[in-house]
Design a protein around this motif. Structure first.
Motif, short mmCIF file in Angstrom:
data_model
loop_
_atom_site.label_atom_id
_atom_site.label_comp_id
_atom_site.label_asym_id
_atom_site.label_seq_id
_atom_site.Cartn_x
_atom_site.Cartn_y
_atom_site.Cartn_z
N UNK A 2 107.80 -38.53 -126.42
CA UNK A 2 106.85 -38.65 -125.53
C UNK A 2 107.09 -39.58 -124.24
N UNK A 3 108.35 -40.40 -124.57
CA UNK A 3 108.63 -41.34 -123.36
C UNK A 3 109.72 -40.86 -122.79
N UNK A 4 109.30 -40.88 -121.14
CA UNK A 4 110.51 -40.54 -120.51
C UNK A 4 111.57 -41.53 -120.06
N UNK A 5 111.03 -42.63 -120.05
CA UNK A 5 112.17 -43.81 -119.96
C UNK A 5 111.50 -45.31 -120.37
N UNK A 6 112.19 -46.23 -120.54
CA UNK A 6 111.90 -47.46 -120.97
C UNK A 6 112.91 -48.48 -120.09
N UNK A 154 115.83 -41.34 -123.39
CA UNK A 154 116.37 -40.72 -124.31
C UNK A 154 117.31 -39.76 -124.14
N UNK A 155 118.17 -39.57 -125.16
CA UNK A 155 119.32 -38.45 -125.19
C UNK A 155 118.67 -37.07 -125.31
N UNK A 156 118.86 -36.23 -124.33
CA UNK A 156 118.31 -35.16 -124.30
C UNK A 156 119.06 -34.18 -123.32
#
Length: 174
Positions: A2-6, A154-156
């Motif tokens: 649910x998070x694109x980046x941080x 995230x690794x995706x």
């Protein structure tokens, strides 16, 4: 997912993320101007204007030993925060247990309370924009006070075009 980046400077878990170095910040000790200790270390004191102008980044700007400030009360961030971990290590290296007056989850709140003469705290140099803040700043141990923040993804398999463009923008403008 649910998070694109941080953003983070905590390198202990970064191997699990796609990452891009974004910016450096430097942790300083912020002490209310009314604290008596400032008189005895006035030659090492930096004003907000000094920080804004980058004087603390110059090689000839001396750092101060944190044990000089062992009698102060401190505002610390809560455990789990990178700055809390660094503060604990700074105090350990200085050889004393701090008098913790308050623990907070937000660095900005700690900064504002310190500027209201509540207690000393650690702040990021990137926060200091007002030359009239009633705080005196001290450069501390560079090994623990210099941080590099990363953009973490995230690794995706797929990263959206919007996220890629946002990262490109940040890398050019921060």
């Amino acid at each position: 997912r649910k998070l694109d980046l941080t953003f983070s400077c905590n390198t202990s878990f970064m191997r699990d993320f796609e990452r891009y170095p974004l910016f450096h910040d430097h942790i300083l000790l912020a002490v209310p101007t009314t604290a008596p200790i400032n008189q005895s270390v006035s030659k090492l004191a930096l004003t907000a204007d000094d920080i804004i102008c980058g004087r603390h980044l110059q090689p000839d700007c001396a750092s101060v030993s944190l044990n000089t400030f062992c009698d102060l009360e401190y505002i610390l961030l809560t455990p789990g925060n990178n700055l809390y971990d660094r503060a604990v290590q700074l105090f350990k290296n200085a050889g004393f247990e701090p008098k913790i007056k308050l623990q907070l989850s937000q660095l900005v709140t700690a900064y504002h309370l310190a500027s209201e003469n509540f207690a000393a705290t650690f702040v990021s140099d990137r926060m200091i924009r007002n030359p009239d803040v009633p705080l005196v700043f001290y450069k501390i141990d560079p090994a623990l006070s210099d941080r590099l923040f990363y953009i973490l993804l995230p690794n995706r398999i797929y990263t959206s075009h919007a996220v890629k463009r946002f990262i490109q923008y940040l890398l050019l403008h921060v």
